[in-house]
Design a protein around this motif. Sequence first.
Motif, short mmCIF file in Angstrom:
data_model
loop_
_atom_site.label_atom_id
_atom_site.label_comp_id
_atom_site.label_asym_id
_atom_site.label_seq_id
_atom_site.Cartn_x
_atom_site.Cartn_y
_atom_site.Cartn_z
N ILE A 131 0.87 -1.07 -0.04
CA ILE A 131 0.12 -0.03 -0.07
C ILE A 131 0.88 1.30 -0.02
N LEU A 132 2.06 1.26 0.76
CA LEU A 132 2.61 2.54 0.70
C LEU A 132 3.56 2.59 -0.30
N VAL A 133 3.96 1.47 -1.14
CA VAL A 133 4.64 1.73 -2.51
C VAL A 133 3.56 2.23 -3.60
N TRP A 134 2.30 1.82 -3.52
CA TRP A 134 1.17 2.27 -4.23
C TRP A 134 0.83 3.84 -4.12
N VAL A 135 0.97 4.34 -2.87
CA VAL A 135 0.82 5.50 -2.68
C VAL A 135 1.84 6.41 -2.97
N LYS A 136 3.02 6.00 -2.82
CA LYS A 136 4.36 6.95 -3.29
C LYS A 136 4.72 6.56 -4.84
N SER A 137 4.16 5.68 -5.49
CA SER A 137 4.70 5.35 -6.81
C SER A 137 4.30 6.30 -7.92
N LEU A 138 4.93 6.46 -9.03
CA LEU A 138 5.06 7.64 -9.86
C LEU A 138 3.83 6.98 -10.79
N ARG A 139 2.78 7.88 -11.28
CA ARG A 139 1.88 7.55 -12.09
C ARG A 139 1.97 7.89 -13.51
N SER A 140 2.25 9.16 -13.54
CA SER A 140 2.60 9.59 -14.94
C SER A 140 3.44 11.04 -15.01
N ILE A 141 3.95 11.14 -16.30
CA ILE A 141 4.58 12.33 -16.52
C ILE A 141 3.85 13.03 -17.71
N SER A 142 3.49 14.19 -17.77
CA SER A 142 2.68 14.82 -18.89
C SER A 142 3.51 15.91 -19.64
N LEU A 143 3.88 16.14 -20.71
CA LEU A 143 4.53 17.12 -21.22
C LEU A 143 3.59 17.96 -22.42
N THR A 144 3.38 19.07 -21.84
CA THR A 144 2.62 20.00 -22.96
C THR A 144 3.59 21.40 -22.68
N GLN A 145 2.85 22.51 -22.55
CA GLN A 145 3.47 23.69 -22.37
C GLN A 145 4.18 23.61 -21.00
N LYS A 146 3.51 22.73 -20.13
CA LYS A 146 3.90 22.63 -18.55
C LYS A 146 4.64 21.07 -18.70
#
Length: 195
Positions: A154-169
């Motif tokens: 559960i702790l790994v799930w809470v802290k894990s990276l979900r996504s990286i989005s590349l737009t103007q930001k």
Amino acid sequence: MKHVKEIREMLDHGQTSEAGEAIDILLELGPHNTEALKLKALIFQQQGRFNREYEIWERVVSIDPEDEDAITYFRLRHIEDREHFYFTDDLPGGGRRFLAYPSALIRATFLALVGCVVFLVFTRFTIHYPGLENPLVLLPVFVISVLIPWIGTILVWVKSLRSISLTQKFEVSTRFHSLTRLERDRIHLLSTLIC
């Protein structure tokens, strides 16, 4: 005229433009020289001209359908295309989202499942060894083999990276938090994440 070996040495020394000219001369004399075509594909790859690299590999395959390097290239390209399909999304306003592969979560879940199996096997031994039925023995085994691994999952799930989005930001998202930076901060943020 330079031979393929000499051109490869030029590439190793960083003389890309001279090597490109030598390859062009070599291909004018022998347009079916697959080794020269492979070097040209390498130059296109180093320059980031991936569409041209793909065209060169298609020429290599049309000349020699059993070329091992070409087969390897297309196999890796197929894997990349599948990863692109499953792990990226086009965003409505333009840009792209890259979904993280949850390898840490998969490992944690696997360990938790192994812990459950260990506990079930341990309880099976209580039939043959009645002393193991004691709650002072069963409770610590349960906590160590089942409870702690699932809390870790559960702790790994809470802290894990979900996504990286590349737009103007540039946005990095975990399960409950996201960090957004402007375009000019993208390189600094990437270097911070990598280090």
